[in-house]
Design a protein around this motif. Structure first.
Motif, PDB file in Angstrom:
ATOM      1  N   GLU A 195       0.942  -1.348  -0.191  1.00 11.40           N
ATOM      2  CA  GLU A 195      -0.153   0.228  -0.180  1.00 11.40           C
ATOM      3  C   GLU A 195       0.489   1.402   0.066  1.00 11.40           C
ATOM      4  O   GLU A 195       0.700   1.565  -0.845  1.00 11.40           O
ATOM      5  N   ARG A 196       1.608   1.192   0.909  1.00 11.06           N
ATOM      6  CA  ARG A 196       2.514   2.468   1.040  1.00 11.06           C
ATOM      7  C   ARG A 196       3.597   2.584  -0.413  1.00 11.06           C
ATOM      8  O   ARG A 196       3.855   3.817  -0.565  1.00 11.06           O
ATOM      9  N   ASP A 197       4.028   1.464  -1.342  1.00  8.66           N
ATOM     10  CA  ASP A 197       4.492   1.459  -2.600  1.00  8.66           C
ATOM     11  C   ASP A 197       3.947   2.506  -3.564  1.00  8.66           C
ATOM     12  O   ASP A 197       3.584   3.404  -4.346  1.00  8.66           O
ATOM     13  N   ILE A 198       2.046   2.343  -3.587  1.00 13.12           N
ATOM     14  CA  ILE A 198       1.476   2.525  -4.496  1.00 13.12           C
ATOM     15  C   ILE A 198       0.678   3.851  -3.900  1.00 13.12           C
ATOM     16  O   ILE A 198       0.959   4.567  -4.581  1.00 13.12           O
ATOM     17  N   CYS A 199       0.739   4.093  -2.849  1.00  9.88           N
ATOM     18  CA  CYS A 199       0.436   5.638  -2.325  1.00  9.88           C
ATOM     19  C   CYS A 199       1.700   6.459  -2.679  1.00  9.88           C
ATOM     20  O   CYS A 199       1.282   7.468  -3.170  1.00  9.88           O
ATOM     21  N   GLN A 200       3.335   5.739  -2.734  1.00 10.94           N
ATOM     22  CA  GLN A 200       4.158   7.906  -3.359  1.00 10.94           C
ATOM     23  C   GLN A 200       4.060   7.119  -4.690  1.00 10.94           C
ATOM     24  O   GLN A 200       4.338   8.165  -5.539  1.00 10.94           O
ATOM     25  N   ASN A 201       3.387   5.767  -5.537  1.00  7.40           N
ATOM     26  CA  ASN A 201       3.468   6.051  -7.144  1.00  7.40           C
ATOM     27  C   ASN A 201       2.107   7.353  -7.083  1.00  7.40           C
ATOM     28  O   ASN A 201       2.523   8.131  -7.811  1.00  7.40           O
ATOM     29  N   ILE A 202       0.592   7.176  -6.250  1.00  9.98           N
ATOM     30  CA  ILE A 202      -0.161   8.137  -7.525  1.00  9.98           C
ATOM     31  C   ILE A 202       0.753   9.687  -6.402  1.00  9.98           C
ATOM     32  O   ILE A 202      -0.169  10.611  -7.144  1.00  9.98           O
ATOM     33  N   ASP A 203       0.971   9.318  -4.872  1.00 12.33           N
ATOM     34  CA  ASP A 203       1.553  10.869  -5.315  1.00 12.33           C
ATOM     35  C   ASP A 203       2.732  11.617  -5.949  1.00 12.33           C
ATOM     36  O   ASP A 203       2.480  13.308  -6.951  1.00 12.33           O
ATOM     37  N   ALA A 204       3.500  10.894  -6.326  1.00 14.26           N
ATOM     38  CA  ALA A 204       3.607  11.752  -7.705  1.00 14.26           C
ATOM     39  C   ALA A 204       3.363  11.542  -8.508  1.00 14.26           C
ATOM     40  O   ALA A 204       3.487  12.749  -9.221  1.00 14.26           O
ATOM     41  N   LEU A 205       2.603  10.861  -8.970  1.00  9.95           N
ATOM     42  CA  LEU A 205       1.854  11.198 -10.235  1.00  9.95           C
ATOM     43  C   LEU A 205       0.281  12.213 -10.161  1.00  9.95           C
ATOM     44  O   LEU A 205       0.438  13.208 -11.028  1.00  9.95           O
ATOM     45  N   SER A 206      -0.047  12.436  -9.025  1.00  6.76           N
ATOM     46  CA  SER A 206      -1.087  13.848  -8.748  1.00  6.76           C
ATOM     47  C   SER A 206      -0.217  15.193  -8.673  1.00  6.76           C
ATOM     48  O   SER A 206      -0.777  16.119  -8.342  1.00  6.76           O
ATOM     49  N   ARG A 207       0.713  15.174  -8.925  1.00  5.57           N
ATOM     50  CA  ARG A 207       1.491  16.748 -10.067  1.00  5.57           C
ATOM     51  C   ARG A 207       1.372  17.336 -10.980  1.00  5.57           C
ATOM     52  O   ARG A 207       1.489  17.998 -11.771  1.00  5.57           O
ATOM     53  N   ASP A 208       0.826  15.662 -11.898  1.00  2.00           N
ATOM     54  CA  ASP A 208       0.474  16.502 -12.998  1.00  2.00           C
ATOM     55  C   ASP A 208      -0.833  15.688 -13.521  1.00  2.00           C
ATOM     56  O   ASP A 208      -1.166  15.799 -14.525  1.00  2.00           O
ATOM     57  N   MET A 209      -1.759  15.682 -12.924  1.00  2.00           N
ATOM     58  CA  MET A 209      -2.891  15.240 -12.815  1.00  2.00           C
ATOM     59  C   MET A 209      -4.320  15.071 -12.256  1.00  2.00           C
ATOM     60  O   MET A 209      -3.408  15.345 -10.576  1.00  2.00           O
TER      61      MET A 209
END
Length: 572
Positions: free
Chosen positions: A519-533
């Motif tokens: 879950e933590r790994d996926i949250c990190q991915n989403i956190d990075a994606l939220s900068r562009d969408m």
């Protein structure tokens, strides 16, 4: 009978009048061949039967028109040529029927699938998936065969007319006797046709019910096997299987009974007639042979027509079952009156939105803002209405009151397909198809190639394990992704949502079944994606609220803002 004719003349993508024209021409040539048979036999055995015969007179008059005499060679060529042309035209007609059978079956499938992809979301909440699967796989195939049987019925109907006309030229009494005899036999055995039709309808119903049960069972086979209850669950199938077996047994018995009883009755009547014609009426042999052939063919053609009708009614029910399902789907088509093209520059908002399932209120005057860019989280207990809120935002449901706005424009004024085209969606109960990783991500979109798939996999943090698979992105994931771990399935689903570069990414409880590290790994991915969408996450897990810029809590249909950092991350 009307239903059978409607199938033949009303099936889409076919040319019934072309088939009918070929069959009529074939019938005419067959009639010419039969009409030439009596003078041919009379000349061959020289028994004088041709003298005074009305049929021979018609043939001689027709030949005289073109300056020909009824000689043996000419009559023989006429009989053979007519039969040859009759066979050729019948082959042409039935070859097209073979093409039309495939057209009917595939056309019904394509029509149903196309309609289903356009229906309202609520349609699927009360429609068993097994019924649709049965229609596409079983009923569509049987519907094609129904068209074939309807075409064969037309063939036998035309043959009956031809034999009756030629018989009338020989003797109107003969024609009348043949039709009366055929009609009496057909009426006396019609109860077998009714049995077949009823059995065919039951087969359609029982098969559909069986496929529905089986589809649901296979979707839940793991817990059934884990609790050793698969064997007991099979008891639910027993009654359906017994009913299906009875229906199939009645079909076979009634079909063979009709065929053999007709042949027995016809043979008895022809035998009696032949005896009296020879011993009492002294009919010439050549005339007796022709009359016997015509009588047998005329009576038999009525029987053949009834048998083809029996086969057609057996397959009639799946055709109309398909048509009913198509009409239901057409009636449930999702309206899309909006024409505005969305862009999602400012964000989404709900203004005093109320929604209820039947009498149960889910959302009560909910208002909230989802700014463009950054991560917004909606939390709440299970059943609080979080997923319903997402369905409303996507236009899958319509609120009873209030408004949903995209960049200030009401959702009802926006083109729903264009709006959903801006969205990437990962549902709570994700499903991967029994296909390759590549196919699961592209979903058949021709604009997505391997380069776009790799980019989406890298953005979802899935490229490392996908590239390590035996065939990379061309590896098959198994039924519902069974060859992958839970975290890997979530990342494939995330890559699927990211492949089209959406402006809004919606995540519905995507980590609810994962361990904290994944879950933590996926949250990190989403956190990075939220900068562009813009990212909207539905969850009750604390890991998401820690990285969110804005958090809402939904309880008892009421939404509350519990976190707002004020400054949202924007694209670099």
């Amino acid at each position: 009978m009307i239903g059978i004719l409607r199938i033949f003349y009303g099936a889409e993508g076919t040319k019934p009048w072309l088939v009918l024209a070929c069959l009529l021409l074939a019938g005419i040539f067959e009639g010419i061949g039969l009409a030439s048979l009596l003078p041919l036999l009379s000349l061959a055995i020289n028994d004088g039967a041709a003298e005074g015969s009305a049929l021979v007179g018609y043939v001689e008059s027709a030949l005289a028109v073109v300056g020909l005499k009824p000689e043996l060679g000419l009559l023989l060529a006429l009989v053979v040529g007519a039969i040859f042309l009759k066979g050729l035209l019948t082959v042409v007609a039935m070859s097209y029927v073979g093409y039309a059978v495939a057209e009917v079956a595939t056309g019904l499938r394509a029509d149903l699938i196309g309609r289903l992809l356009k229906v309202r979301w609520g349609y699927f909440t009360h429609q068993p998936v097994g019924r649709i699967a049965n229609a596409v796989s079983v009923d569509a195939t049987r519907s094609g065969h129904a068209y074939l049987m309807a075409a064969n019925f037309q063939v036998n109907a035309i043959q009956t007319v031809v034999y009756s006309v030629v018989a009338a030229l020989v003797s109107w009494q003969l024609a009348l006797a043949a039709l009366a005899l055929g009609g009496v036999i057909a009426l006396s055995l019609h109860f077998l046709v009714r049995i077949t039709k009823k059995a065919g309808r039951r087969q359609t119903e029982r098969t559909s019910e069986l496929v529905i049960y089986l589809s649901d069972a296979l979707s839940n086979i793991k817990p059934l096997k884990a609790m050793a209850r698969a064997g007991k669950f099979a008891n639910l199938f027993d009654r359906k299987i017994r009913q299906l077996k009875r229906a199939l047994r009645r079909q076979v018995i009634s079909q063979y009974a009709l065929k053999n009883l007709e042949e027995m009755l016809v043979a008895v009547v022809i035998g009696i007639g032949f005896y009296f014609a020879v011993t009492r009426w002294q009919v010439p042999v050549s005339q007796l042979l022709v009359m016997g052939i015509l009588l047998y063919q005329a009576v038999s053609s009525v029987g053949k027509m009834q048998r083809q009708f029996q086969k057609a009614v057996l397959l009639e029910s799946p055709y109309w079952s398909m048509r009913t399902l198509i009409e239901e789907a057409a009636a449930a088509e999702e309206p899309n009156p909006g024409r505005a093209v969305p862009s999602l520059v400012r964000g989404c908002s709900l203004e005093s939105v109320t929604f209820a399932h039947d009498s149960e209120k889910i959302l009560d005057a909910v208002s909230l803002e989802i700014p463009a860019g950054g991560l917004t989280v909606i939390t709440g207990a299970s059943g609080s209405g979080k997923t319903t809120l997402i369905d409303l935002l996507l236009g899958l449901h319509q609120p009873q009151s209030g408004r949903i706005l995209i960049d200030g424009v009401p959702l009802g004024e926006i083109d729903l397909q264009a709006w959903r085209g801006l969205v990437g969606y990962v549902p709570q109960e994700l499903i991967l198809f029994h296909d390759t990783v590549l196919a699961n991500i592209t979903l058949g979109d021709p604009n997505l190639g391997e380069a776009e798939v790799r980019e989406a996999l890298e953005a979802a943090g899935a490229w490392d394990f996908v590239s390590a698979m035996p065939q990379g992105p061309h590896s098959v994931v198994g039924e519902k992704g069974a060859k992958l771990s839970g975290g890997q399935r979530q990342r494939i689903a995330l890559a699927r949502a990211l492949a089209t570069k959406p402006k809004l990414l919606i995540l519905d409880e995507v980590t609810s079944a994962l361990d904290p590290r994944t879950e933590r790994d996926i949250c990190q991915n989403i956190d990075a994606l939220s900068r562009d969408m813009t990212v909207l996450a539905i969850t009750h897990r604390e890991a998401w609220t820690e990285i969110a810029e804005r958090t809402f809590r939904l309880e008892q249909g009421v939404v509350t803002l519990v976190k707002d950092e004020g400054t949202l991350k924007r694209p670099a």
